[in-house]
Design a protein around this motif. Structure first.
Motif, PDB file in Angstrom:
ATOM      1  N   SER A   3      -8.443   0.109  -3.190  1.00  0.00           N
ATOM      2  CA  SER A   3      -9.656  -0.120  -2.414  1.00  0.00           C
ATOM      3  C   SER A   3      -9.348  -0.185  -0.920  1.00  0.00           C
ATOM      4  CB  SER A   3     -10.331  -1.405  -2.884  1.00  0.00           C
ATOM      5  OG  SER A   3     -11.463  -1.686  -2.105  1.00  0.00           O
ATOM      6  N   ARG A   4      -8.287  -0.882  -0.574  1.00  0.00           N
ATOM      7  CA  ARG A   4      -7.891  -0.974   0.846  1.00  0.00           C
ATOM      8  C   ARG A   4      -7.543   0.406   1.403  1.00  0.00           C
ATOM      9  NH1 ARG A   4      -3.708  -6.060   0.561  1.00  0.00           N
ATOM     10  NH2 ARG A   4      -5.242  -7.656   0.049  1.00  0.00           N
ATOM     11  N   GLU A  64       0.832  -1.207   0.000  1.00  0.00           N
ATOM     12  CA  GLU A  64       0.000   0.000   0.000  1.00  0.00           C
ATOM     13  C   GLU A  64       0.862   1.251   0.000  1.00  0.00           C
ATOM     14  OE1 GLU A  64      -3.722  -2.021   2.467  1.00  0.00           O
ATOM     15  OE2 GLU A  64      -2.163  -0.912   3.543  1.00  0.00           O
ATOM     16  N   ALA A 102      -5.275  -5.365 -11.564  1.00  0.00           N
ATOM     17  CA  ALA A 102      -6.184  -5.869 -10.524  1.00  0.00           C
ATOM     18  C   ALA A 102      -5.565  -5.730  -9.128  1.00  0.00           C
ATOM     19  CB  ALA A 102      -6.549  -7.326 -10.802  1.00  0.00           C
ATOM     20  N   THR A 103      -4.266  -5.987  -9.027  1.00  0.00           N
ATOM     21  CA  THR A 103      -3.580  -5.832  -7.733  1.00  0.00           C
ATOM     22  C   THR A 103      -3.629  -4.384  -7.285  1.00  0.00           C
ATOM     23  OG1 THR A 103      -2.113  -7.683  -8.210  1.00  0.00           O
ATOM     24  CG2 THR A 103      -1.356  -6.107  -6.550  1.00  0.00           C
ATOM     25  N   CYS A 125      -0.876   2.150 -11.826  1.00  0.00           N
ATOM     26  CA  CYS A 125      -0.243   0.925 -12.312  1.00  0.00           C
ATOM     27  C   CYS A 125       0.982   1.250 -13.177  1.00  0.00           C
ATOM     28  CB  CYS A 125      -1.257   0.080 -13.079  1.00  0.00           C
ATOM     29  SG  CYS A 125      -0.652  -1.571 -13.491  1.00  0.00           S
ATOM     30  N   LYS A 172      -5.804  -2.106  -8.122  1.00  0.00           N
ATOM     31  CA  LYS A 172      -7.174  -1.763  -7.751  1.00  0.00           C
ATOM     32  C   LYS A 172      -7.521  -2.286  -6.364  1.00  0.00           C
ATOM     33  CE  LYS A 172      -9.176  -1.162 -12.328  1.00  0.00           C
ATOM     34  NZ  LYS A 172     -10.185  -1.630 -13.290  1.00  0.00           N
ATOM     35  N   THR A 173      -7.035  -3.463  -6.016  1.00  0.00           N
ATOM     36  CA  THR A 173      -7.254  -4.008  -4.669  1.00  0.00           C
ATOM     37  C   THR A 173      -6.579  -3.123  -3.623  1.00  0.00           C
ATOM     38  OG1 THR A 173      -7.448  -6.273  -5.474  1.00  0.00           O
ATOM     39  CG2 THR A 173      -6.839  -5.993  -3.159  1.00  0.00           C
ATOM     40  N   LEU A 174      -5.345  -2.727  -3.884  1.00  0.00           N
ATOM     41  CA  LEU A 174      -4.618  -1.872  -2.945  1.00  0.00           C
ATOM     42  C   LEU A 174      -5.290  -0.505  -2.811  1.00  0.00           C
ATOM     43  CD1 LEU A 174      -1.004  -2.837  -4.023  1.00  0.00           C
ATOM     44  CD2 LEU A 174      -2.145  -3.466  -1.879  1.00  0.00           C
ATOM     45  N   TRP A 212       3.255  -6.425 -10.678  1.00  0.00           N
ATOM     46  CA  TRP A 212       1.852  -6.406 -10.295  1.00  0.00           C
ATOM     47  C   TRP A 212       0.975  -6.245 -11.523  1.00  0.00           C
ATOM     48  CZ3 TRP A 212       2.024  -2.193  -5.912  1.00  0.00           C
ATOM     49  CH2 TRP A 212       2.585  -2.753  -4.758  1.00  0.00           C
ATOM     50  N   THR A 246     -10.649   2.357   2.082  1.00  0.00           N
ATOM     51  CA  THR A 246     -11.259   1.862   3.312  1.00  0.00           C
ATOM     52  C   THR A 246     -10.533   2.414   4.537  1.00  0.00           C
ATOM     53  OG1 THR A 246     -12.014  -0.146   2.217  1.00  0.00           O
ATOM     54  CG2 THR A 246     -11.845  -0.221   4.616  1.00  0.00           C
TER      55      THR A 246
END
Length: 133
Positions: A58-59, A20, A51-52, A39, A54-56, A48, A62
């Protein structure tokens, strides 16, 4: 009572992982960025996928470290957490956890391990002189 940021049980903001942090660095350098632009900055050097990233992202949303804003069919991401605030918090955690809350033992340890260059020592001397004024 919190300031709205997600916090752990001890009342401190949630930690940012090393992965992150790489995303945060890209956003601190230049923002706002799309996920694809993030990216472009980090994917190749870390092997990476989008998709990786985008996940990071999102975290980090949050954890309230970054914010999003719609831009047509995509989102733009920008840091909410300032780099200086993050570094200050991490530095304090390090000193608290490993050196009983005192910075002097940290510097002594670095000196004993020969981890300080002459330039580092000169910079510290300058900072100490400024602090004494």
């Amino acid at each position: 009572m919190t300031d709205g940021a997600n916090t752990m049980a001890d009342g401190k903001p949630e930690r940012i992982s090393e992965a992150e942090y790489a995303v945060m660095e890209a956003l601190w350098v230049r923002s706002p960025l799309t996920a694809a632009e993030v990216c472009e900055e980090v994917c190749q050097s870390r092997d990476w996928s989008l998709a990786t990233v985008k996940t990071l992202l999102s975290r980090l949303v949050t954890k309230q470290a970054i914010a999003t804003e719609p831009d047509g069919r995509r989102f733009l991401y920008r840091p909410v957490l300032a780099r200086t605030d993050y570094l200050g918090g991490e530095s304090r955690r390090l000193v608290d956890r490993l050196f009983g809350g005192r910075a002097a033992p940290l510097f002594a340890h670095l000196a004993e391990q020969e981890a300080l260059t002459d330039a580092d020592i000169a910079e510290m001397e300058t900072l100490l002189k400024e602090l004494r004024k």
